[in-house]
Design a protein around this motif. Structure first.
Motif, PDB file in Angstrom:
ATOM      1  N   VAL A  38       0.844  -1.200   0.000  1.00  0.00           N
ATOM      2  CA  VAL A  38       0.000   0.000   0.000  1.00  0.00           C
ATOM      3  C   VAL A  38       0.879   1.251   0.000  1.00  0.00           C
ATOM      4  O   VAL A  38       2.001   1.227   0.499  1.00  0.00           O
ATOM      5  CB  VAL A  38      -0.948   0.011   1.231  1.00  0.00           C
ATOM      6  N   ILE A  40       0.361   5.561   0.608  1.00  0.00           N
ATOM      7  CA  ILE A  40      -0.635   6.566   0.994  1.00  0.00           C
ATOM      8  C   ILE A  40      -0.238   7.951   0.488  1.00  0.00           C
ATOM      9  O   ILE A  40       0.909   8.374   0.636  1.00  0.00           O
ATOM     10  CB  ILE A  40      -0.833   6.547   2.528  1.00  0.00           C
ATOM     11  N   SER A  41      -1.187   8.614  -0.153  1.00  0.00           N
ATOM     12  CA  SER A  41      -0.964   9.988  -0.624  1.00  0.00           C
ATOM     13  C   SER A  41      -2.060  10.877  -0.047  1.00  0.00           C
ATOM     14  O   SER A  41      -3.097  10.373   0.397  1.00  0.00           O
ATOM     15  CB  SER A  41      -1.042  10.068  -2.143  1.00  0.00           C
ATOM     16  N   TRP A  57      -5.430   5.654  -0.271  1.00  0.00           N
ATOM     17  CA  TRP A  57      -4.711   4.389  -0.029  1.00  0.00           C
ATOM     18  C   TRP A  57      -4.628   3.632  -1.352  1.00  0.00           C
ATOM     19  O   TRP A  57      -5.635   3.125  -1.849  1.00  0.00           O
ATOM     20  CB  TRP A  57      -5.437   3.543   1.027  1.00  0.00           C
ATOM     21  N   ILE A  68      -3.281  -9.527   0.774  1.00  0.00           N
ATOM     22  CA  ILE A  68      -3.277  -8.127   1.208  1.00  0.00           C
ATOM     23  C   ILE A  68      -4.014  -8.058   2.544  1.00  0.00           C
ATOM     24  O   ILE A  68      -5.099  -8.626   2.679  1.00  0.00           O
ATOM     25  CB  ILE A  68      -4.004  -7.222   0.191  1.00  0.00           C
ATOM     26  N   PRO A  69      -3.425  -7.367   3.527  1.00  0.00           N
ATOM     27  CA  PRO A  69      -4.139  -7.273   4.801  1.00  0.00           C
ATOM     28  C   PRO A  69      -5.536  -6.688   4.597  1.00  0.00           C
ATOM     29  O   PRO A  69      -5.696  -5.642   3.964  1.00  0.00           O
ATOM     30  CB  PRO A  69      -3.254  -6.329   5.628  1.00  0.00           C
ATOM     31  N   ALA A  71      -7.302  -5.341   6.627  1.00  0.00           N
ATOM     32  CA  ALA A  71      -7.459  -4.094   7.384  1.00  0.00           C
ATOM     33  C   ALA A  71      -7.241  -2.853   6.511  1.00  0.00           C
ATOM     34  O   ALA A  71      -7.709  -1.771   6.865  1.00  0.00           O
ATOM     35  CB  ALA A  71      -6.491  -4.081   8.558  1.00  0.00           C
ATOM     36  N   TYR A  72      -6.533  -3.001   5.400  1.00  0.00           N
ATOM     37  CA  TYR A  72      -6.334  -1.840   4.514  1.00  0.00           C
ATOM     38  C   TYR A  72      -7.680  -1.279   4.039  1.00  0.00           C
ATOM     39  O   TYR A  72      -7.804  -0.103   3.741  1.00  0.00           O
ATOM     40  CB  TYR A  72      -5.528  -2.226   3.272  1.00  0.00           C
TER      41      TYR A  72
ATOM     42  N   MET B 175      -0.120  11.643   6.689  1.00  0.00           N
ATOM     43  CA  MET B 175       0.509  10.534   5.950  1.00  0.00           C
ATOM     44  C   MET B 175       1.178   9.568   6.928  1.00  0.00           C
ATOM     45  O   MET B 175       1.114   8.354   6.753  1.00  0.00           O
ATOM     46  CB  MET B 175       1.572  11.079   4.986  1.00  0.00           C
ATOM     47  N   MET B 179       0.349   5.676   7.184  1.00  0.00           N
ATOM     48  CA  MET B 179       1.382   4.652   6.991  1.00  0.00           C
ATOM     49  C   MET B 179       1.554   3.807   8.250  1.00  0.00           C
ATOM     50  O   MET B 179       1.742   2.602   8.170  1.00  0.00           O
ATOM     51  CB  MET B 179       2.718   5.283   6.584  1.00  0.00           C
ATOM     52  N   SER B 185      -1.374  -2.733  10.489  1.00  0.00           N
ATOM     53  CA  SER B 185      -2.271  -3.738   9.908  1.00  0.00           C
ATOM     54  C   SER B 185      -1.463  -4.859   9.274  1.00  0.00           C
ATOM     55  O   SER B 185      -1.789  -6.040   9.434  1.00  0.00           O
ATOM     56  CB  SER B 185      -3.144  -3.113   8.822  1.00  0.00           C
ATOM     57  N   PHE B 186      -0.413  -4.458   8.554  1.00  0.00           N
ATOM     58  CA  PHE B 186       0.416  -5.457   7.876  1.00  0.00           C
ATOM     59  C   PHE B 186       1.063  -6.405   8.891  1.00  0.00           C
ATOM     60  O   PHE B 186       0.990  -7.625   8.738  1.00  0.00           O
ATOM     61  CB  PHE B 186       1.505  -4.765   7.040  1.00  0.00           C
ATOM     62  N   ASP B 189      -1.488  -8.625  10.555  1.00  0.00           N
ATOM     63  CA  ASP B 189      -1.978  -9.631   9.626  1.00  0.00           C
ATOM     64  C   ASP B 189      -0.924 -10.707   9.358  1.00  0.00           C
ATOM     65  O   ASP B 189      -1.229 -11.889   9.273  1.00  0.00           O
ATOM     66  CB  ASP B 189      -2.360  -8.941   8.314  1.00  0.00           C
TER      67      ASP B 189
END
Lengths: 161, 272
Positions: A38, A40-41, A57, A68-69, A71-72, B175, B179, B185-186, B189
């Protein structure tokens, strides 16, 4: 100022990152940047006389067996599904993929965008549109900066619903 | 007179004979002489040019030969690693030793100063009535004082920033929050098998503690040595602030109000 989390999903190489780059920095890079997981901007946009802070995202490929998690997808206010008009494998399972994004994010509507219009002739474009059964919200070209702003305006509107 | 004539004739003959015999040598002599003159002339003309070139080389040696030398050294190091290590090891060892000695001296000075200050009769009496911290904690906390560098209150699912405090300048906080949420989360997971939450991210000189609540999580970046007393106290303050926020959700919608709350309950409270 209202802040909204919006998702950009779709297969690898459909131009999600390029769309964001065009929208956020208003320039297009010819370099192919594949996203890992992922990215993020942020962009502040004005919509209906209010400023909305969009946290975009950019989620890596969502079809196939990529891990892919989940949670994203949580807490997203809107999502844009991007496919590549020039690659059939990116829109062949649209219905299934849109259903998956809806389930993961809990969103009712997903903005559907067909990107890379610049790679198709008008006849080819018509043929592609005929093949796709799901209604496409907008056809864009990140390379030619065509409809990119409109696509994100649609996404902003969706995030405020 | 006759004799004279004879003598003259004799001389002429000698002269002629000498001419005949030495003509070749003389030619060689003349040629050599010319060559030497030519060389001298050439030397006079070339010498300044050579001097100039030497000077140029001396001044621009790194430009002309830097790359070649670097490449040669690289090759040498690669091909003779053991020899290079053997040659450098004692020098490096000395340097490292020197640096460690210097740092230990500084540390020792600092500890001595703290012990002197903290173990005065007044301080001991003060500590006796306050209770809690042990002596080692007192010294450690004084030498490596823990400092709250950043505080982020973040919506758990969306990763949207609700409020923050920053001691210095940090990159875009929105940001960073996003992040951080993505990394959290990553990690959860990828590594967690029982739905556990990520609680700490540690760096060399600071760490990020993550306190998870139902709808928000609070990330606190701290530097220095975090003793158990500091951690307990911080944890109490975080729980208090979370309770306030979760009882009155308007804090999550008003960033300024939440920032004030963070300052009052975490920063000012900690510095008391």
């Amino acid at each position: 100022m209202i802040a909204k989390k919006v998702l950009l999903v779709g297969n690898f190489g459909v131009g999600k990152t390029s769309l964001i780059r065009r929208f956020v920095t208003n320039e297009f890079s010819e370099d192919y940047i594949s996203t890992i997981g992922v990215r993020i901007s942020k962009k502040e946009v004005q919509y209906n006389e209010q400023i909305v802070k969009l946290l975009i995202w950019d989620v890596a490929g969502t079809s196939g067996n990529e891990k892919i998690p989940k949670a994203y997808f949580l807490g997203a206010n809107a999502a844009m599904y991007v496919f590549d008009l020039s690659r059939e494998e990116t829109y062949i399972a649209l219905e299934e993929n849109l259903k998956m994004v809806k389930e993961l994010s809990g969103l009712q509507n997903i903005t559907l965008i067909g990107n890379k219009k610049d790679l198709l002739t008008s006849e080819e474009l018509i043929a592609v549109k005929n093949k796709i059964t799901v209604p496409i919200d907008l056809i864009t070209s990140a390379k030619d900066d065509e409809n990119v702003e409109d696509a994100f305006t649609l996404l902003t509107a969706e995030s405020l619903k | 007179m006759k004799n004279t004539t004879v003598d003259n004739n004799k001389d002429n003959r000698f002269e002629l004979l000498r001419e005949l015999l030495l003509a070749e040598d003389r030619e060689k002599f003349n040629s050599l002489s010319q060559e030497i003159i030519l060389r001298e002339k050439l030397a006079k003309r070339v010498s300044p040019l050579v001097d100039e070139k030497i000077e140029d080389l001396r001044e621009n040696f790194p430009v002309y030969f830097g790359d070649t030398i670097t490449e040669t050294i690289k090759v040498q190091i690669r091909d003779s690693q053991d020899e290079v290590v053997e040659a450098l090891y004692p020098i490096m060892g000395k340097l490292v030793k020197k640096a460690i000695v210097s740092e230990i001296t500084k540390l020792s000075d600092s500890i001595n100063k703290t012990i002197k200050e903290k173990f005065s009769v007044q301080e001991i009496i003060k500590r006796f009535f306050k209770g809690k911290k042990n002596d080692a904690d007192v010294v450690l906390q004084e030498v490596f004082e823990p400092i709250i560098e950043e505080v982020f209150i973040i919506e758990k699912d969306s990763g949207l920033l609700s409020g923050s405090y920053s001691r210095g300048n940090i990159a875009d906080k929105d940001m960073v929050s996003g992040m951080l949420t993505a990394i959290k989360s990553f990690a959860e997971d990828a590594f967690s098998k029982e739905g556990q939450d990520l609680e700490d991210i540690k760096f060399e000189t600071f760490q990020i503690s993550l306190k998870n609540f139902k709808t928000i999580y609070i990330a606190i970046a701290t530097s220095g040595v975090l003793n158990s007393g500091f951690k307990d106290e911080l944890s109490d303050h975080i729980n208090n602030i979370a309770e306030i926020i979760l009882r009155d959700r308007s804090y999550l919608a008003e960033e300024e109000k939440l920032n004030d709350l963070i300052k009052r309950h975490l920063i000012q409270e900690k510095s008391r």
